[in-house]
Design a protein around this motif. Structure first.
Motif, PDB file in Angstrom:
ATOM      1  N   LYS A 291     -58.634  20.463  -1.835  1.00  0.00           N
ATOM      2  CA  LYS A 291     -57.449  20.832  -1.063  1.00  0.00           C
ATOM      3  C   LYS A 291     -56.163  20.318  -1.735  1.00  0.00           C
ATOM      4  O   LYS A 291     -55.353  19.611  -1.142  1.00  0.00           O
ATOM      5  CB  LYS A 291     -57.548  20.331   0.377  1.00  0.00           C
ATOM      6  N   VAL A 292     -56.043  20.734  -2.977  1.00  0.00           N
ATOM      7  CA  VAL A 292     -54.869  20.380  -3.781  1.00  0.00           C
ATOM      8  C   VAL A 292     -54.312  21.647  -4.421  1.00  0.00           C
ATOM      9  O   VAL A 292     -55.058  22.426  -5.029  1.00  0.00           O
ATOM     10  CB  VAL A 292     -55.218  19.350  -4.877  1.00  0.00           C
TER      11      VAL A 292
ATOM     12  N   PHE B 297     -52.996  19.188   0.660  1.00  0.00           N
ATOM     13  CA  PHE B 297     -52.738  19.841   1.943  1.00  0.00           C
ATOM     14  C   PHE B 297     -53.978  19.772   2.834  1.00  0.00           C
ATOM     15  O   PHE B 297     -55.100  19.605   2.349  1.00  0.00           O
ATOM     16  CB  PHE B 297     -52.345  21.308   1.733  1.00  0.00           C
ATOM     17  N   GLU B 298     -53.760  19.901   4.134  1.00  0.00           N
ATOM     18  CA  GLU B 298     -54.877  20.048   5.071  1.00  0.00           C
ATOM     19  C   GLU B 298     -55.240  21.523   5.216  1.00  0.00           C
ATOM     20  O   GLU B 298     -56.406  21.878   5.343  1.00  0.00           O
ATOM     21  CB  GLU B 298     -54.505  19.462   6.440  1.00  0.00           C
ATOM     22  N   ARG B 299     -54.213  22.373   5.211  1.00  0.00           N
ATOM     23  CA  ARG B 299     -54.421  23.809   5.283  1.00  0.00           C
ATOM     24  C   ARG B 299     -53.331  24.501   4.492  1.00  0.00           C
ATOM     25  O   ARG B 299     -52.207  23.991   4.359  1.00  0.00           O
ATOM     26  CB  ARG B 299     -54.435  24.293   6.735  1.00  0.00           C
ATOM     27  N   LEU B 300     -53.660  25.665   3.978  1.00  0.00           N
ATOM     28  CA  LEU B 300     -52.726  26.426   3.164  1.00  0.00           C
ATOM     29  C   LEU B 300     -52.615  27.831   3.751  1.00  0.00           C
ATOM     30  O   LEU B 300     -53.638  28.467   4.036  1.00  0.00           O
ATOM     31  CB  LEU B 300     -53.197  26.473   1.711  1.00  0.00           C
ATOM     32  N   VAL B 301     -51.386  28.290   3.932  1.00  0.00           N
ATOM     33  CA  VAL B 301     -51.123  29.645   4.444  1.00  0.00           C
ATOM     34  C   VAL B 301     -50.401  30.413   3.344  1.00  0.00           C
ATOM     35  O   VAL B 301     -49.334  30.002   2.886  1.00  0.00           O
ATOM     36  CB  VAL B 301     -50.268  29.610   5.722  1.00  0.00           C
ATOM     37  N   SER B 302     -50.995  31.525   2.933  1.00  0.00           N
ATOM     38  CA  SER B 302     -50.451  32.283   1.806  1.00  0.00           C
ATOM     39  C   SER B 302     -50.152  33.724   2.188  1.00  0.00           C
ATOM     40  O   SER B 302     -50.916  34.356   2.908  1.00  0.00           O
ATOM     41  CB  SER B 302     -51.450  32.268   0.642  1.00  0.00           C
ATOM     42  N   SER B 303     -49.032  34.232   1.668  1.00  0.00           N
ATOM     43  CA  SER B 303     -48.703  35.651   1.825  1.00  0.00           C
ATOM     44  C   SER B 303     -48.636  36.356   0.477  1.00  0.00           C
ATOM     45  O   SER B 303     -48.189  37.499   0.398  1.00  0.00           O
ATOM     46  CB  SER B 303     -47.367  35.813   2.561  1.00  0.00           C
TER      47      SER B 303
ATOM     48  N   VAL C 277     -64.475  33.223   3.444  1.00  0.00           N
ATOM     49  CA  VAL C 277     -64.717  32.154   2.475  1.00  0.00           C
ATOM     50  C   VAL C 277     -63.530  31.201   2.408  1.00  0.00           C
ATOM     51  O   VAL C 277     -63.674  29.974   2.459  1.00  0.00           O
ATOM     52  CB  VAL C 277     -65.003  32.748   1.076  1.00  0.00           C
ATOM     53  N   LEU C 278     -62.346  31.768   2.299  1.00  0.00           N
ATOM     54  CA  LEU C 278     -61.141  30.948   2.190  1.00  0.00           C
ATOM     55  C   LEU C 278     -60.855  30.196   3.481  1.00  0.00           C
ATOM     56  O   LEU C 278     -60.464  29.022   3.459  1.00  0.00           O
ATOM     57  CB  LEU C 278     -59.948  31.826   1.813  1.00  0.00           C
ATOM     58  N   ARG C 279     -61.053  30.862   4.606  1.00  0.00           N
ATOM     59  CA  ARG C 279     -60.789  30.236   5.904  1.00  0.00           C
ATOM     60  C   ARG C 279     -61.675  29.008   6.102  1.00  0.00           C
ATOM     61  O   ARG C 279     -61.230  27.993   6.657  1.00  0.00           O
ATOM     62  CB  ARG C 279     -60.998  31.260   7.009  1.00  0.00           C
ATOM     63  N   ASP C 280     -62.918  29.081   5.642  1.00  0.00           N
ATOM     64  CA  ASP C 280     -63.822  27.937   5.752  1.00  0.00           C
ATOM     65  C   ASP C 280     -63.317  26.744   4.950  1.00  0.00           C
ATOM     66  O   ASP C 280     -63.740  25.607   5.199  1.00  0.00           O
ATOM     67  CB  ASP C 280     -65.220  28.327   5.266  1.00  0.00           C
ATOM     68  N   ARG C 281     -62.414  27.005   4.014  1.00  0.00           N
ATOM     69  CA  ARG C 281     -61.865  25.931   3.174  1.00  0.00           C
ATOM     70  C   ARG C 281     -60.414  25.603   3.555  1.00  0.00           C
ATOM     71  O   ARG C 281     -59.704  24.955   2.788  1.00  0.00           O
ATOM     72  CB  ARG C 281     -61.953  26.343   1.705  1.00  0.00           C
ATOM     73  N   GLY C 282     -60.004  26.091   4.725  1.00  0.00           N
ATOM     74  CA  GLY C 282     -58.665  25.757   5.207  1.00  0.00           C
ATOM     75  C   GLY C 282     -57.564  26.572   4.568  1.00  0.00           C
ATOM     76  O   GLY C 282     -56.398  26.149   4.587  1.00  0.00           O
ATOM     77  N   ILE C 283     -57.907  27.736   4.014  1.00  0.00           N
ATOM     78  CA  ILE C 283     -56.920  28.589   3.352  1.00  0.00           C
ATOM     79  C   ILE C 283     -56.839  29.909   4.107  1.00  0.00           C
ATOM     80  O   ILE C 283     -57.850  30.581   4.318  1.00  0.00           O
ATOM     81  CB  ILE C 283     -57.293  28.831   1.877  1.00  0.00           C
ATOM     82  N   TYR C 284     -55.629  30.289   4.490  1.00  0.00           N
ATOM     83  CA  TYR C 284     -55.414  31.485   5.302  1.00  0.00           C
ATOM     84  C   TYR C 284     -54.498  32.449   4.550  1.00  0.00           C
ATOM     85  O   TYR C 284     -53.395  32.074   4.135  1.00  0.00           O
ATOM     86  CB  TYR C 284     -54.788  31.108   6.644  1.00  0.00           C
ATOM     87  N   SER C 285     -54.966  33.668   4.388  1.00  0.00           N
ATOM     88  CA  SER C 285     -54.204  34.692   3.654  1.00  0.00           C
ATOM     89  C   SER C 285     -53.747  35.750   4.657  1.00  0.00           C
ATOM     90  O   SER C 285     -54.572  36.454   5.252  1.00  0.00           O
ATOM     91  CB  SER C 285     -55.082  35.321   2.571  1.00  0.00           C
ATOM     92  N   ILE C 286     -52.424  35.868   4.869  1.00  0.00           N
ATOM     93  CA  ILE C 286     -51.914  36.747   5.920  1.00  0.00           C
ATOM     94  C   ILE C 286     -50.733  37.575   5.415  1.00  0.00           C
ATOM     95  O   ILE C 286     -50.234  37.374   4.312  1.00  0.00           O
ATOM     96  CB  ILE C 286     -51.492  35.940   7.167  1.00  0.00           C
ATOM     97  N   GLY C 287     -50.292  38.518   6.245  1.00  0.00           N
ATOM     98  CA  GLY C 287     -49.166  39.384   5.882  1.00  0.00           C
ATOM     99  C   GLY C 287     -49.651  40.684   5.271  1.00  0.00           C
ATOM    100  O   GLY C 287     -50.850  40.934   5.129  1.00  0.00           O
ATOM    101  N   ARG C 288     -48.705  41.540   4.885  1.00  0.00           N
ATOM    102  CA  ARG C 288     -49.067  42.847   4.314  1.00  0.00           C
ATOM    103  C   ARG C 288     -49.886  42.686   3.048  1.00  0.00           C
ATOM    104  O   ARG C 288     -50.901  43.355   2.866  1.00  0.00           O
ATOM    105  CB  ARG C 288     -47.809  43.668   4.016  1.00  0.00           C
ATOM    106  N   TYR C 289     -49.453  41.815   2.163  1.00  0.00           N
ATOM    107  CA  TYR C 289     -50.156  41.647   0.888  1.00  0.00           C
ATOM    108  C   TYR C 289     -51.247  40.587   0.998  1.00  0.00           C
ATOM    109  O   TYR C 289     -52.313  40.740   0.409  1.00  0.00           O
ATOM    110  CB  TYR C 289     -49.152  41.320  -0.215  1.00  0.00           C
TER     111      TYR C 289
END
Length: 429
Positions: A244-245, A255-261, A394-406
Motif C-alpha cells: 500500500k505504497v 496509504f490505507e486506501r487509494l481512489v483513482s480516476s 481484485v483492486l478493491r480487495d487491496r484497498g484500491i478503488y477505480s471510479i469515474g468515466r475512465y
C-alpha cells in the motif's frame, strides 16, 4: 515516507468530489495528486478574445437537485444560464429535430417511407410464416441492436454513420448497452405519436452553464477540498498494492486506501495487476474551438452530422448558449485510439466543411484553440465489462478503488461521477 489515509489520483470532477465528500464526513486525512498543473481534468475552460470555450462542451444535466444546489451555493457571483436544449441533425439540405428515430416524418417523402417501412417490419408479426412472433434478430452487439430495434433505413441513414464517426470503430464490436441510458431509444408507438405531438425530450433536455465556463463548477467542487489537499504536477508512477505504497515523480506515499480516476487499464499497469490489455479500446477526439467575427445560426445548440464526407460528427454553438453576437463553435472529430492526428490538415478540412455545411458563410476567424482528448469515449464491449468487473474486485480487495468515466471504463454524466464519488466516500465510514 509520507502517510495518508486516502490517496486520490486525479483532480478532475471525480477526484475533487471524492475529497469534498470526505471533508463533509469530517475526514481530512486525504491528498489528491494531479499530474497536470491545473485542476479539472478534461473539464477545463479556455478564454480568448472574449470567447469562452471548454476542452469540449461540458454541460451539466442534473437529475438530483440537491447536487445542483450544493454546487451553486459555492459559485457566489457566478451567473448560471439555464438552457432548453435545441439540437438537430443535418440531413441532406435540411435540419431534422433530434433524435432522428423520433422525427423520421420530417425527412423527404421517400426516405420517410423507407424508414417507416423498415421500422415496422423490424418488429412486426410475420403472419406469412404462420406466426405472430416478430422476426428473430440477434442483438448481441450495438450495431445489431440498432438494426433490430429501428430497421435498416433509420440505422443506415443516421444511427450507424453518426456513431461510427463518434466512436471511430465498427459498432458491431460494442456492447448492446454501450451508451446505457444516454441512448435515445423509442418504439413504434413513440415514433408515430411524435408525428403529431412532438416530444423530443431526453436526459439532457435542459442544462445549465456558467458564464465563466465549465471550470466554474470545478472550482465550486474544489472549494470544499481542504486547504493544501491537492498536489499539482505530481504524477503517479507506480503502486505497490501489497505494501500500500504509491510512488510519484516526487515521493513515496503510504496509504490505507487509494481512489483513482485514471484510465482503468493504466491503473492496472501501474499496480502490476495482471489483466487482458486487448479488451481496452477507446477513441480519440480532436476538438476545435473557433470564434468568428459575426453571428451565425440562431436557436441551435448542437448539430449532428452523419455525412461521412464531413470531417466532424458534431458542432456545438457557444454563442447561442451565451446569447452572444459572434459565432462561437466547438467542433468534434473522432479518431481511432492508435491514429496519428495531423491537426493542421484537420483544421483546414474542418474550416472548409463548416462552409460547405452552411455554418460559416463569409465569417472571419478571429480566435481559436484545439485539444486532443485521449482517451475520449471508451469502447464498452462484453469483454471489457467482464474484465473491468474482475479487475475492480481484485483492486478493491487491496484497498484500491477505480471510479469515474475512465476509472470505471463506462459511459456516464458528470453528475454520475459526483454521485459515485459521494457513495464511495460514505462507504469508508
Amino acid at each position: 515516507m509520507e502517510k495518508v489515509r486516502t490517496l486520490i489520483v486525479g483532480a478532475g470532477i471525480t477526484g475533487l468530489a471524492t475529497a469534498a465528500a470526505l471533508s463533509e464526513h469530517g475526514d481530512l486525512d486525504y491528498l489528491i495528486i494531479e499530474a497536470d498543473r491545473e485542476i479539472g481534468g478534461y473539464c477545463k475552460t479556455i478564454k480568448k478574445n472574449g470567447f469562452v470555450w471548454d476542452y469540449s462542451g461540458h454541460f451539466f444535466h442534473f437529475k438530483h437537485p440537491e447536487i445542483e444546489v450544493w454546487l451553486r451555493a459555492r459559485m457566489v457571483g457566478q451567473r448560471i444560464r439555464n438552457i432548453e436544449k435545441k439540437s438537430f441533425i443535418a440531413y441532406q439540405a435540411q435540419l431534422i429535430d433530434f433524435p432522428f428515430q423520433k422525427n423520421i416524418h420530417q425527412l423527404p417523402k421517400k426516405d420517410f417511407i423507407d424508414c417507416l417501412y423498415d421500422l415496422y417490419f423490424a418488429r412486426a408479426p410475420r403472419p406469412w410464416l404462420g406466426t405472430s412472433d416478430p422476426a428473430p434478430q440477434a442483438e448481441d452487439n450495438f450495431k445489431a441492436m440498432l438494426y433490430a430495434h429501428f430497421g435498416q433505413s433509420i440505422a443506415d441513414k443516421f444511427l450507424i454513420p453518426y456513431n461510427e464517426k463518434l466512436y471511430a470503430t465498427d459498432l458491431s464490436t460494442l456492447d448492446t448497452n454501450a451508451m446505457g441510458r444516454f441512448f435515445p431509444k423509442a418504439d413504434l408507438t413513440d415514433i408515430i405519436r411524435n408525428m403529431k405531438h412532438a416530444d423530443n425530450s431526453s436526459y439532457n433536455a435542459f442544462f445549465t452553464y456558467p458564464e465563466g465556463g465549465a471550470i466554474e463548477y470545478v472550482k465550486a467542487m474544489a472549494s470544499a477540498v481542504r486547504e493544501g489537499g491537492v498536489a499539482l504536477g505530481e504524477r503517479l508512477v507506480s503502486v505497490d498494492p501489497a505494501a500500500k505504497v504509491a510512488t510519484t515523480n516526487m515521493r513515496e506515499i503510504a496509504f490505507e486506501r487509494l481512489v483513482s480516476s485514471v484510465p482503468f487499464e493504466r491503473l492496472a499497469v501501474l499496480s502490476g495487476v495482471k489483466h487482458d490489455s486487448h479488451v481496452f479500446s477507446w477513441n480519440q477526439v480532436l476538438v476545435f474551438n473557433f470564434g468568428f467575427d459575426k453571428k451565425g445560426q440562431k436557436n441551435v445548440h448542437w448539430i449532428y452530422f452523419p455525412d461521412r464526407s464531413l470531417a466532424f460528427y458534431r458542432v456545438g454553438f457557444y454563442d447561442n448558449i451565451f446569447d452572444a453576437d459572434r459565432l462561437s463553435l466547438y467542433v468534434e472529430l473522432g479518431y481511432a485510439k492508435d491514429a496519428t492526428i495531423d491537426v493542421a490538415t484537420a483544421r483546414a478540412k474542418v474550416l472548409a466543411d463548416l462552409e460547405r455545411a452552411g455554418i460559416v458563410d463569409g465569417h472571419r476567424l478571429v480566435a481559436e484553440h484545439s485539444v486532443i482528448m485521449n482517451p475520449a469515449y471508451v469502447h464498452i464491449t462484453q469483454r471489457s465489462i467482464a474484465e473491468c468487473a474482475r479487475l475492480a474486485a481484485v483492486l478493491r480487495d487491496r484497498g484500491i478503488y477505480s471510479i469515474g468515466r475512465y476509472g470505471g471504463w463506462t459511459y456516464c454524466s458528470i453528475e454520475d461521477n459526483i454521485i459515485e464519488a459521494r457513495k464511495l466516500a460514505a462507504s469508508f465510514g
